[in-house]
Design an enzyme around this catalytic site. Structure first.
Site: not given
Ligand code: C5P
Length: 398
Positions: A208, A276, A286, A304-306, A324, A338, A342
């Protein structure tokens, strides 16, 4: 800012050692006391006499000598400093450090010290990019050793690329950051930053537009208040700030693993733009056009959502977790949802619609959402946003 600070400066054996003499001057100009230690190889490039003359203090030499031990033992020497700096840190010296060798004065001091250590690597490009050096670097960073540089540029050996030692004033800035005094002194804070790269095959990836500028600025501002920052960064275009403990990762999975290893921390700031999704069927070699005109079908798996993972930890959750929300529509509604979803304490929300110039730009306009409500800040340079946020974090942890 360095008045009265004691720096134990280990000078390694590389051509960049001549810059370390200038570093001694710069440090002394700022009021620091410098005790130079030369490795055996360093003496091929600079003399103990010049180091001692510039430092206004005895220069210690690589091999043990009984007079030194009688005056001050190596254990005491390693601990009488506020910070140990290795400049230049050669490939060989980094290997010794990573391996835990203690076969001369310099390496023994590093094994014996209870202080933070900052290294300024300097070597030929190939030696820097060699897997052995990169492996040693990762080991050293994993041990909490701070790094500054190397920079890209012309090298004394006639090649061009990464490997040039950071300039003396850059090393001074890293030393100042590592020794910064402030309300966050000694507090461990984890910051994630930059984009992630999710491989499609060994040469392609999904990424990104995050530059990592805001995350870098936040890490710098926290370090400026004295925090002990672990900075976990994806492949960003902005370099990490000096004086923080840098861990480089590529994927979201690696970032989560690095965050898990870095905890416990008093606060965690998740400024990374984590992908995501990752490619579930990433190819091991390749992908090639097969001439049929058919495009390959990529399958995705959720990363995984950290932020959510750390926010929901039942054991070892940082006291303050900040996320963020980079949004293009309904910023406040989405960011409020959010924060609840979260489970983090604060959300720093911003509008990254293309017209704003925020993503990849130098300014940011944010709203800070917390339990207390929403607070909108004016549009400011990213480092000013970072300073304000760091000050708020310091208040919250006070
Ligand atoms: O859900 P979204 O990506 O919009 O959320 C943004 C926040 O979640 C940011 O603080 C980003 O660093 C964190 N994040 C994360 N792991 C992910 C996706 C987002 O820590 N897989």
């Amino acid at each position: 800012m360095l008045a009265g600070k004691r720096i134990l400066l280990i000078i390694g054996g590389g051509i960049a050692a001549y810059k370390s003499l200038d570093l001694i001057r710069r440090l002394r100009e700022r009021g620091a006391e410098v005790r130079p230690v030369l490795t055996h190889a360093a003496e091929e490039f600079v003399t103990p006499l010049s180091a001692a003359a510039l430092a206004g203090a005895k220069a210690y030499r690589a091999l043990f000598d009984l007079t030194d031990e009688a005056e001050m033992g190596h254990i005491q020497l390693s601990r009488a400093a506020d910070l140990v700096v290795v400049a230049p840190a050669t490939a060989d010296f980094m290997a010794k450090m990573a391996g835990g060798h203690a076969d001369d004065l310099a390496s023994t001091l590093l094994m014996a010290t209870d202080k933070r250590v900052l290294i300024a690597p300097a070597m030929n490009v190939r030696m820097w990019t060699h897997p052995a050096t990169q492996r040693n670097l990762a080991t050293l960073q994993g041990d909490g050793i701070l790094t500054v540089g190397p920079n890209d540029g012309d090298m004394a050996c006639g090649e061009y690329g990464p490997g040039r030692m950071a300039e003396p004033l850059e090393i001074v800035a890293a030393i100042e950051a590592a020794l910064a005094d402030g309300p966050l002194k000694g507090r461990h804070i984890v910051v994630t930053s930059g984009p992630t790269h999710e491989p499609i095959d060994p040469v392609r990836y999904i990424a990104n537009r995050s530059s990592g500028a805001q995350g870098s600025a936040i890490a710098a501002a926290l370090a400026g208040l004295g925090a002990n920052v672990t900075f976990i960064t994806g492949p960003a275009s902005v370099p990490p700030p000096p004086g923080v403990h840098v861990i480089r990762v590529e994927t979201a999975a690696q970032m989560l693993a690095a965050v898990t290893v870095a905890l416990p921390a008093e606060a965690a700031i998740f400024a990374a733009a984590v992908a995501d999704w990752r490619v579930a069927n990433a190819a091991g070699s390749k992908m090639k056009k097969d001439g049929s005109g058919r495009a390959p079908a990529l399958e995705f798996a959720e990363n995984p959502d950290i932020l959510a993972t750390v926010s929901k930890l039942t054991k070892g959750r940082p006291r303050l977790v900040v996320g963020f929300a980079a949004e293009t529509d309904d910023v406040l509604t989405n960011a409020t949802a959010k924060r609840a979803r979260k489970g983090c304490d604060w959300i720093v929300a911003n509008d990254v619609s293309p017209g704003t110039g925020i993503m990849g730009g130098t300014e940011n306009a944010v709203t800070l959402l917390s339990e207390a409500g929403a607070e909108t800040w004016p549009r400011l340079p990213k480092d000013e946003v970072a300073r304000r946020l760091a000050a708020r974090i310091a208040e919250a942890l006070a």
